[in-house]
Motif scaffolding. Sequence first.
Motif, PDB file in Angstrom:
ATOM      1  N   LEU A   1       0.896  -1.214  -0.004  1.00 24.21           N
ATOM      2  CA  LEU A   1       0.171  -0.130  -0.126  1.00 24.21           C
ATOM      3  C   LEU A   1       0.926   1.319   0.058  1.00 24.21           C
ATOM      4  CD1 LEU A   1      -2.697  -1.042   2.758  1.00 24.21           C
ATOM      5  CD2 LEU A   1      -2.895  -1.349   0.213  1.00 24.21           C
ATOM      6  N   GLY A   2       0.691   2.189  -0.941  1.00 32.88           N
ATOM      7  CA  GLY A   2       1.313   3.494  -0.963  1.00 32.88           C
ATOM      8  C   GLY A   2       2.806   3.394  -1.246  1.00 32.88           C
ATOM      9  N   CYS A   3       3.099   2.577  -2.232  1.00 36.38           N
ATOM     10  CA  CYS A   3       4.335   2.478  -2.790  1.00 36.38           C
ATOM     11  C   CYS A   3       5.327   3.537  -3.078  1.00 36.38           C
ATOM     12  CB  CYS A   3       4.335   1.360  -4.097  1.00 36.38           C
ATOM     13  SG  CYS A   3       3.638   2.064  -5.559  1.00 36.38           S
TER      14      CYS A   3
ATOM     15  N   CYS B   1       1.537  -3.371  -6.456  1.00 31.91           N
ATOM     16  CA  CYS B   1       1.687  -2.292  -5.583  1.00 31.91           C
ATOM     17  C   CYS B   1       0.940  -1.157  -6.048  1.00 31.91           C
ATOM     18  CB  CYS B   1       3.037  -1.807  -5.813  1.00 31.91           C
ATOM     19  SG  CYS B   1       4.382  -2.792  -5.625  1.00 31.91           S
ATOM     20  N   ILE B   2       0.260  -0.323  -5.087  1.00 30.99           N
ATOM     21  CA  ILE B   2      -0.604   0.590  -5.308  1.00 30.99           C
ATOM     22  C   ILE B   2      -0.379   1.982  -4.743  1.00 30.99           C
ATOM     23  CG2 ILE B   2      -2.516  -1.125  -5.233  1.00 30.99           C
ATOM     24  CD1 ILE B   2      -3.681   0.372  -2.571  1.00 30.99           C
ATOM     25  N   ASP B   3      -0.693   2.997  -5.528  1.00 31.73           N
ATOM     26  CA  ASP B   3      -0.466   4.302  -5.026  1.00 31.73           C
ATOM     27  C   ASP B   3      -1.514   5.084  -5.416  1.00 31.73           C
ATOM     28  OD1 ASP B   3       2.075   5.854  -3.418  1.00 31.73           O
ATOM     29  OD2 ASP B   3       0.816   7.099  -4.593  1.00 31.73           O
ATOM     30  N   LEU B   4      -1.907   6.376  -4.606  1.00 26.85           N
ATOM     31  CA  LEU B   4      -3.031   7.276  -5.136  1.00 26.85           C
ATOM     32  C   LEU B   4      -2.653   8.075  -6.280  1.00 26.85           C
ATOM     33  CD1 LEU B   4      -6.043   7.648  -4.215  1.00 26.85           C
ATOM     34  CD2 LEU B   4      -5.180   9.265  -2.643  1.00 26.85           C
TER      35      LEU B   4
ATOM     36  N   ALA C   1      -4.589   3.188  -7.322  1.00 26.57           N
ATOM     37  CA  ALA C   1      -5.868   2.782  -6.457  1.00 26.57           C
ATOM     38  C   ALA C   1      -5.741   3.356  -4.971  1.00 26.57           C
ATOM     39  CB  ALA C   1      -5.678   1.237  -6.169  1.00 26.57           C
ATOM     40  N   ASP C   2      -6.979   3.538  -4.482  1.00 19.46           N
ATOM     41  CA  ASP C   2      -7.098   3.874  -3.078  1.00 19.46           C
ATOM     42  C   ASP C   2      -7.202   2.961  -1.897  1.00 19.46           C
ATOM     43  OD1 ASP C   2      -7.870   5.701  -0.853  1.00 19.46           O
ATOM     44  OD2 ASP C   2      -9.437   6.613  -1.820  1.00 19.46           O
ATOM     45  N   MET C   3      -6.277   3.010  -0.936  1.00 17.30           N
ATOM     46  CA  MET C   3      -6.339   2.205  -0.045  1.00 17.30           C
ATOM     47  C   MET C   3      -7.528   2.009   0.968  1.00 17.30           C
ATOM     48  SD  MET C   3      -3.429   3.879   2.855  1.00 17.30           S
ATOM     49  CE  MET C   3      -3.780   5.181   3.572  1.00 17.30           C
ATOM     50  N   LEU C   4      -8.261   3.118   0.804  1.00 18.58           N
ATOM     51  CA  LEU C   4      -9.520   3.070   1.620  1.00 18.58           C
ATOM     52  C   LEU C   4     -10.905   2.690   0.731  1.00 18.58           C
ATOM     53  CD1 LEU C   4      -9.526   6.910   3.105  1.00 18.58           C
ATOM     54  CD2 LEU C   4      -8.355   4.710   3.749  1.00 18.58           C
ATOM     55  N   ASP C   5     -10.577   2.017  -0.440  1.00 19.15           N
ATOM     56  CA  ASP C   5     -11.476   1.620  -1.406  1.00 19.15           C
ATOM     57  C   ASP C   5     -10.654   0.663  -2.234  1.00 19.15           C
ATOM     58  OD1 ASP C   5     -13.754   0.751  -2.648  1.00 19.15           O
ATOM     59  OD2 ASP C   5     -14.052   2.653  -3.820  1.00 19.15           O
TER      60      ASP C   5
ATOM     61  N   GLY D   1       4.711   3.352   6.706  1.00 17.99           N
ATOM     62  CA  GLY D   1       4.608   4.869   6.681  1.00 17.99           C
ATOM     63  C   GLY D   1       3.190   5.386   6.138  1.00 17.99           C
ATOM     64  N   THR D   2       2.522   4.447   5.509  1.00 15.99           N
ATOM     65  CA  THR D   2       1.345   4.901   4.579  1.00 15.99           C
ATOM     66  C   THR D   2       0.148   5.460   5.671  1.00 15.99           C
ATOM     67  OG1 THR D   2       2.027   3.520   2.818  1.00 15.99           O
ATOM     68  CG2 THR D   2      -0.265   4.464   2.944  1.00 15.99           C
ATOM     69  N   MET D   3      -0.055   4.431   6.532  1.00 15.99           N
ATOM     70  CA  MET D   3      -0.962   4.710   7.765  1.00 15.99           C
ATOM     71  C   MET D   3      -0.660   5.889   8.435  1.00 15.99           C
ATOM     72  SD  MET D   3      -2.349   2.436  10.737  1.00 15.99           S
ATOM     73  CE  MET D   3      -2.819   0.851   9.675  1.00 15.99           C
ATOM     74  N   ASP D   4       0.437   6.256   8.674  1.00 20.23           N
ATOM     75  CA  ASP D   4       1.066   7.510   9.467  1.00 20.23           C
ATOM     76  C   ASP D   4       0.506   8.724   8.977  1.00 20.23           C
ATOM     77  OD1 ASP D   4       3.593   6.631  11.462  1.00 20.23           O
ATOM     78  OD2 ASP D   4       2.896   5.138   9.821  1.00 20.23           O
ATOM     79  N   VAL D   5       0.302   8.624   7.574  1.00 18.78           N
ATOM     80  CA  VAL D   5      -0.060   9.849   6.932  1.00 18.78           C
ATOM     81  C   VAL D   5      -1.649  10.341   7.465  1.00 18.78           C
ATOM     82  CG1 VAL D   5      -0.829  11.008   4.599  1.00 18.78           C
ATOM     83  CG2 VAL D   5       1.122   9.538   4.703  1.00 18.78           C
ATOM     84  N   LEU D   6      -2.297   9.254   7.593  1.00 19.81           N
ATOM     85  CA  LEU D   6      -3.735   9.420   8.122  1.00 19.81           C
ATOM     86  C   LEU D   6      -3.848  10.047   9.390  1.00 19.81           C
ATOM     87  CD1 LEU D   6      -5.434   5.992   6.907  1.00 19.81           C
ATOM     88  CD2 LEU D   6      -5.156   8.336   5.693  1.00 19.81           C
TER      89      LEU D   6
END
Length: 255
Positions: free
Chosen positions: A62-64, A83-86, A111-115, A130-135
């Motif tokens: 998530l969030g590569c 791998c996905i990134d917004l 892609a969006d990790m929330l959907d 580190g992707t969750m930390d952004v939230l």
Amino acid sequence: MERKGEPEKPDMLPSTALAYLDRNYWDKRFAHEEHYEWFKDYSHFRHFLLQHIQPQSSVLELGCGNSQLCEELYRDGITELTCIDLSPIAVEKMKQRLINKGYKEIKVLEADMLDLPFDDGCFDVVIEKGTMDVLFVDSGDPWNPHSATVEKVTKMLNEIHRVLKPEGIFISITFGQPHFRRRFFNYPEFTWSVEWNTFGEAFHYFLYILKKGQRASSDSEECGEKTCIPSICLYHDELEGEDFLFRTNLDEMEN
């Protein structure tokens, strides 16, 4: 000092961690930046990951961004990687980089990790660094985060839990200390067990291992390794690059 004739490199360091919530910031950054590694590089936690990821594992990152994590996993024999990134810019640049290196099996999607655009139960491992930390950068009081933060983190975890296979594993590499993360990981709808390790020198990062389908009844009250959590001290020379911005933001919220 800039050499004559060389283009000036844009400053990627934002004035505040709140910039990390802005999609335009990331698009502009990825347009100029080729690689940046959040929260230490692969060598610092490789031994932890390879205990839980097998060569035949299907892995979702998530969030590569422009991290080299998927490349490092590939070189360790883990080839079924998605791998996905917004950011569409990050995705296109990652695709090209992997093709240039011959890593054509790795899939990269916008892609969006929330959907997540995946069927239920299709990955052995989901990993984020580190992707969750952004939230959490605008979460307010870490003991009582804003409802918007709770909603976004809950959506993220619900999606991860959904796409994991019945005995799949979620790996989270983060600044988030257990007393702040467990409230989310331990929601009753989740069936995973929770444990963690730390890595780093004077400053510690946390690596969580959540195993779906292995939650014990006691996990709702207490979970994770029975270890003493080190106190957090801010040493900028211990924090690589921008990591101190995340840490400073958390320190300000905790005080």
